[in-house]
Write a protein that holds these residues in place. Structure first.
Motif, PDB file in Angstrom:
ATOM      1  N   ASP B  79       0.841  -1.127   0.008  1.00 29.33           N
ATOM      2  CA  ASP B  79       0.187   0.021  -0.032  1.00 29.33           C
ATOM      3  C   ASP B  79       0.769   1.155   0.043  1.00 29.33           C
ATOM      4  O   ASP B  79       0.589   2.328  -0.682  1.00 29.33           O
ATOM      5  CB  ASP B  79      -0.902   0.144   1.189  1.00 29.33           C
ATOM      6  N   ALA B  80       1.918   1.188   0.831  1.00 24.86           N
ATOM      7  CA  ALA B  80       2.976   2.492   0.816  1.00 24.86           C
ATOM      8  C   ALA B  80       3.706   2.608  -0.608  1.00 24.86           C
ATOM      9  O   ALA B  80       3.830   3.653  -0.787  1.00 24.86           O
ATOM     10  CB  ALA B  80       3.815   2.279   2.113  1.00 24.86           C
ATOM     11  N   ALA B  81       4.088   1.269  -1.060  1.00 20.88           N
ATOM     12  CA  ALA B  81       4.896   1.487  -2.194  1.00 20.88           C
ATOM     13  C   ALA B  81       4.124   1.505  -3.616  1.00 20.88           C
ATOM     14  O   ALA B  81       4.888   2.106  -4.560  1.00 20.88           O
ATOM     15  CB  ALA B  81       5.777   0.116  -2.314  1.00 20.88           C
ATOM     16  N   THR B  82       3.049   1.560  -3.605  1.00 15.78           N
ATOM     17  CA  THR B  82       2.167   1.540  -4.931  1.00 15.78           C
ATOM     18  C   THR B  82       1.199   2.740  -5.209  1.00 15.78           C
ATOM     19  O   THR B  82       0.528   2.656  -6.025  1.00 15.78           O
ATOM     20  CB  THR B  82       1.460   0.087  -5.027  1.00 15.78           C
ATOM     21  N   ARG B  83       1.527   3.840  -4.291  1.00 18.77           N
ATOM     22  CA  ARG B  83       0.656   4.730  -4.510  1.00 18.77           C
ATOM     23  C   ARG B  83       0.773   5.330  -5.823  1.00 18.77           C
ATOM     24  O   ARG B  83      -0.635   5.724  -6.254  1.00 18.77           O
ATOM     25  CB  ARG B  83       1.229   5.897  -3.561  1.00 18.77           C
ATOM     26  N   GLY B  84       1.438   5.364  -6.616  1.00 19.55           N
ATOM     27  CA  GLY B  84       1.652   5.859  -7.850  1.00 19.55           C
ATOM     28  C   GLY B  84       0.573   5.210  -8.899  1.00 19.55           C
ATOM     29  O   GLY B  84       0.020   5.759  -9.865  1.00 19.55           O
ATOM     30  N   PHE B  85       0.682   3.904  -8.617  1.00 14.79           N
ATOM     31  CA  PHE B  85      -0.474   2.965  -9.455  1.00 14.79           C
ATOM     32  C   PHE B  85      -1.936   3.180  -8.988  1.00 14.79           C
ATOM     33  O   PHE B  85      -2.795   3.057  -9.989  1.00 14.79           O
ATOM     34  CB  PHE B  85      -0.047   1.480  -9.342  1.00 14.79           C
ATOM     35  N   ASP B  86      -1.931   3.364  -7.763  1.00 14.88           N
ATOM     36  CA  ASP B  86      -3.188   3.848  -7.142  1.00 14.88           C
ATOM     37  C   ASP B  86      -3.866   5.180  -7.687  1.00 14.88           C
ATOM     38  O   ASP B  86      -5.094   4.816  -8.114  1.00 14.88           O
ATOM     39  CB  ASP B  86      -2.994   3.932  -5.779  1.00 14.88           C
ATOM     40  N   VAL B  87      -3.167   5.910  -8.101  1.00 14.56           N
ATOM     41  CA  VAL B  87      -3.595   7.623  -8.668  1.00 14.56           C
ATOM     42  C   VAL B  87      -3.647   7.372 -10.241  1.00 14.56           C
ATOM     43  O   VAL B  87      -3.901   8.416 -10.696  1.00 14.56           O
ATOM     44  CB  VAL B  87      -3.240   8.785  -8.196  1.00 14.56           C
ATOM     45  N   PHE B  88      -3.238   6.104 -10.731  1.00 14.40           N
ATOM     46  CA  PHE B  88      -2.747   6.151 -12.288  1.00 14.40           C
ATOM     47  C   PHE B  88      -4.316   6.446 -13.079  1.00 14.40           C
ATOM     48  O   PHE B  88      -4.065   7.102 -13.999  1.00 14.40           O
ATOM     49  CB  PHE B  88      -2.349   4.711 -12.556  1.00 14.40           C
TER      50      PHE B  88
END
Lengths: 263, 269
Positions: B79-88
């Motif tokens: 969850d901490a590491a994939t924030r970028g994909f989350d807002v993609f």
């Protein structure tokens, strides 16, 4: 008064447009409902201890919860959040309306339109396929109806309170980040309240959140007698009133020190 | 663009992200604490049920808590590491993704490096605390192999959850409503696989073993560490190796991601 009515109906109709979100949400709720049901099934099979609720009652309680999940104050009004962030909130002040009541009207639409869209198909499917049962009696059904109205009003008052706290935090992750977990656990959404230890139940029943889920659902099941309706509805209204007072007070303070961003 | 250089760039990205977040130290501490409390409240449900029912198909509270700890730590890392994909999804809508395509690094690397969301440390601490409590209560006789397996399972799990988020992001190339479906797989998965997978009906067990293989990072490694025999009959060697499936899952989803990028057409705005 007519202005607020128009606001509710306009927001309501806007929110009804999000049909694909409702379909997606429907599958999500089925998925979660099945997980909850299976976990409870496994627990019931593991123990012969007397339990505060029967397994069929728990199953109906779970499906009611999944059906009406959008009624809970678990998220904020996204448009309102955007208004606070962009500074557009200043336009809200120009309208010839009371800001609190106007936001409350938006909350009413937010807590009903998505809930109606999701609940109808979900209740049908859960009844046909997943052993959900109808209200215990006519009186239970009526008491459920009345307390669902109480639950909506309470939910709107809490939603408004959360929205107003956004005026103090920019990220929108303050109270609004913290509220969902509290609401979910202490309303009975994750575990029905009767399963909590007795001492905890005493506290939870005083807290406002049981009025959102546990009160109407247990009336539906006949697990709480319909004759208690007055007391339970009173509990919901009292908390609604308390949140309205608190929200109004915070709003007036927030508006006094409001600094608008952007230009 | 060798691996060393990519790793260097990745850690530079993270350094910048961390430094940025540390500019708001009070906010960081408060958000982490709120996140911690939120996740603690989630564990209340497990406590309440065990308090009422005593045990769950032969599993004790501490054993389930152990699994809960592993799953939650794994999820907090991803969850901490994939924030970028989350807002993609919003990047595709706004057309901002085009900028990433012009840079001389892979898009996956850039998105992964976009933010390391430090406040997720709240769930991490919660999971770790529960894991330590459970390990103590169970009086596990630790060996190097077992410690290694816990770490392996946690990172395998983080990779698996990251894979789910990559799928969610990739779907955003074609659909805008993908988000919530995947949320039900991640959050639903965290909830469901905090319990032994054998408590569920067969089709649902198969779902979490073969389709979204979260059982491979919670249920099977926990069996090996607790020294329990598997009701499903898997051998010990499998229980030790199966977190590998998490890494495989992530590798496959990254292939899917590449496929998505290849067929990407900008909105033009």
């Amino acid at each position: 008064m007519r202005g607020y009515g128009a606001l509710i109906s306009a927001r309501f109709r806007t929110l009804l447009q999000y049909r694909s979100a409702a379909i997606v949400g429907f599958t999500t709720q089925i998925f979660f409902g099945l997980i909850f049901v299976m976990v409870f099934e496994a627990f019931f099979e593991s123990s012969s201890l007397p339990q505060p609720m029967s397994e069929p009652d728990v199953i109906t309680y779970i499906w009611l919860g999944q059906a009406f999940i959008m009624m809970l104050p678990w998220n904020v009004d996204r448009d309102l959040q955007a208004l606070v962030r962009s500074g557009g909130v200043v336009y809200e002040l120009l309208r010839p309306m009371d800001v609190y009541t106007a936001w409350f009207s938006r909350a009413i639409a937010l807590r009903t339109a998505p809930a109606i869209m999701r609940s109808i198909p979900l209740l049908v499917i859960a009844t046909l396929l997943f052993d959900m049962s109808g209200p215990d009696s006519l009186a239970a059904g009526l008491a459920f109806g009345v307390t669902m109205i109480g639950a909506i009003l309470l939910s709107c008052a809490i939603t408004n309170f959360i929205s107003i706290t956004l005026m103090w935090t920019i990220s929108g992750e303050g109270v609004s980040g913290f509220a969902p977990a509290i609401v979910m656990v202490f309303s009975g959404m994750i575990v029905p309240i009767p399963f909590f230890p007795e001492w905890a139940q005493t506290i939870i029943r005083i807290l406002p959140f049981s009025g959102l889920v546990d009160t109407p659902y247990r009336l539906y099941l006949g697990h709480l007698p319909a004759s208690d309706l007055g007391l339970l509805f009173g509990h919901q209204l009292l908390w609604t009133f308390a949140f309205i007072l608190l929200g109004r007070w915070m709003l007036s303070r927030g508006l006094r020190r409001l600094t608008v961003q952007g230009g | 663009m060798n691996i060393v250089n990519n790793t260097y760039v990745y850690f530079r990205f993270l350094e910048i992200s961390v430094r940025g977040q540390m500019q708001y130290r009070v906010s960081f501490v408060m958000l982490s604490f709120a996140h911690f409390l939120t996740t603690v409240v989630e564990f209340v449900a497990v406590l309440v049920l065990f308090d009422r029912f005593g045990s769950l198909k032969g599993w004790e509270l501490a054993e389930v808590a152990f699994m809960y700890g592993i799953v939650n730590i794994a999820f907090s890392i991803s969850d901490a590491a994939t924030r970028g994909f989350d807002v993609f999804g919003t990047m595709v809508k706004s057309g901002d993704f085009d900028r990433l395509l012009t840079r001389p690094r892979s898009t996956a690397l850039q998105l992964a490096g976009q933010e390391l969301t430090l406040r997720r440390v709240g769930r991490f601490i919660q999971g770790l605390a529960i894991l330590i409590w459970a390990a103590n209560a169970l009086e596990i006789d630790w060996t190097v192999m077992k410690v290694g397996l816990v770490i392996f399972a946690v990172f395998g799990g983080a990779a698996l959850f990251a894979g789910l988020i990559v799928i969610q992001a990739t779907l955003a190339f074609w659909a805008t409503e993908s988000l919530e479906v995947m949320n039900s797989l991640t959050y639903g998965g965290v909830f469901a696989t905090s319990y032994p997978v054998t408590i569920y009906r067969t089709w649902f067990q198969n779902f979490f073993i073969f389709f979204v293989p979260l059982a491979t990072i919670s249920y099977f490694p926990t069996l090996a560490i607790l020294g329990r025999t598997d009701a499903l009959g898997t051998p010990l060697a499998f229980q030790y190796l199966c977190p590998l499936i998490g890494f495989t899952f992530l590798a496959l989803t990254l292939q899917f991601w590449r496929f998505g990028v290849k067929h990407y057409r900008s909105t033009g705005s």
